[in-house]
Design an enzyme around this catalytic site. Structure first.
Site, short mmCIF file in Angstrom:
data_model
loop_
_atom_site.label_atom_id
_atom_site.label_comp_id
_atom_site.label_asym_id
_atom_site.label_seq_id
_atom_site.Cartn_x
_atom_site.Cartn_y
_atom_site.Cartn_z
N SER A 281 42.67 48.36 36.37
CA SER A 281 41.71 47.27 36.40
C SER A 281 41.65 46.74 37.83
O SER A 281 42.51 47.04 38.66
CB SER A 281 42.25 46.19 35.46
OG SER A 281 41.92 44.91 35.88
N TYR B 148 49.97 40.89 33.97
CA TYR B 148 48.98 41.98 33.90
C TYR B 148 48.76 42.57 35.29
O TYR B 148 48.84 43.79 35.48
CB TYR B 148 47.67 41.43 33.32
CG TYR B 148 46.61 42.49 33.04
CD1 TYR B 148 46.79 43.43 32.03
CD2 TYR B 148 45.43 42.53 33.77
CE1 TYR B 148 45.82 44.39 31.76
CE2 TYR B 148 44.45 43.48 33.51
CZ TYR B 148 44.65 44.41 32.50
OH TYR B 148 43.69 45.36 32.25
#
Ligand code: NDP
Length: 268
Positions: free
Chosen positions: A138, A151
């Protein structure tokens, strides 16, 4: 992709499921890995009823033995591994100051260690096949995202791991690729962990406006064919990856402002 043996982790939902479907539609033999066994079995039956070759293997990527079993079952059934897509992943939404430290540990276990374990057992076969190792990442792996400390840390760690493997295997034909998706319609935000480790249960963003997982899967397959090193799917992601090297302060403020707009954002 015909007759390629492809393992997809996190294949029970979202990007992983779409990826497994796109590979199968191109004649690949797909191995579906995730924790929800009943759902995986249903998917395996659905794939077979369409004439695809598929194998479901219940796998919790945080459990080393499960990852070893995933690779063993794949070899038993199909005899080789051409592509491993490390896609299984979870997210979070809480400020670091408030979050239970176990949430970060969990993010690292699934997103980083899950990738490490599956790769460890698959690597000899991938090298033998001169195949492809993929890490689904990401924009959070290029620049820190507020409220997503665990994350971002897990995706940064995955990038370092994948880059090192690429260099170690530079001379033996292994292709190593990091694929960075943009916001994609899936279950990830509903399942994101909050400060006490419970699931968020809803999505704070408009899922219908996002990229569809099928688009991500198709782009991934194109990028594998072209042996891309890093594939960033959205223009926004490409800009962030570039600007964070030149004007990181501006990207900091952009990330803050964008995520502060979400309803119930933990910061304003
Ligand atoms: P989903 O929540 O829809 O799917 C996540 C998948 O991971 C599920 O199949 C889930 O299956 C599996 N999973 C979760 N924990 C484990 C575990 N411990 N062991 C094995 N499988 C596990 O999310 P997405 O499709 O969105 O996410 C896929 C990847 O894409 C992630 O790595 C994510 O970081 C990345 N990504 C997603 C973006 C988005 O906006 N959607 C943007 C950028 C990247 P089960 O519960 O059955 O185990």
């Amino acid at each position: 992709m015909k007759n390629k043996v492809v393992i997809v982790t996190g294949a029970s939902s979202g990007i992983g499921l779409a990826t497994a479907r796109e590979f199968a539609a191109r004649g690949s033999k797909v191995v579906l890995a995730a924790r929800r066994e009943d759902l995986l079995k249903e998917l395996e039956n659905d794939f077979m009823s369409r004439g695809y070759e598929a194998l479901a293997v219940k796998t919790d990527v945080t459990v080393i033995e499960d990852c070893e079993n995933l690779i063993d079952k794949t070899i038993e059934k199909f005899g080789k591994i051409d592509i491993l897509v490390n896609n299984a992943g979870i997210s979070m939404r809480a400020l670091f100051i408030d979050v239970d430290i176990q949430v970060l540990r969990r993010l690292m276990e699934v997103n980083f260690w899950g990738t490490v374990y599956c790769t460890k057992f698959a690597l000899p076969y991938l090298i033998k096949a001169k195949g492809t190792l993929v890490g689904v990442s990401s924009v959070a792996g290029f620049h820190g995202l507020p409220g997503r400390s665990g994350y971002s840390a897990s995706k940064f760690a995955m990038h370092g791991f994948m880059e090192t493997l690429r260099i170690e295997n530079l001379k033996n034909g292994l292709h190593v690729m990091v694929l960075s998706a943009g916001f994609t319609k899936s279950e990830i935000r509903k399942k994101a962990l909050t400060e006490d480790g419970s699931e968020q249960g809803y999505t704070p963003r408009i899922e219908e406006k996002m990229m569809m997982p099928e688009q991500v899967a198709k782009s991934m397959i194109r990028a594998i064919k072209k042996k891309k090193r890093v594939k960033i799917l959205t223009l926004e992601g490409q800009l962030i990856a570039l600007l964070q090297r030149i004007v990181p302060g501006i990207v900091d403020r952009g990330a803050y402002n964008e995520l502060a707009k979400e309803p119930d954002s933990p910061f304003k």
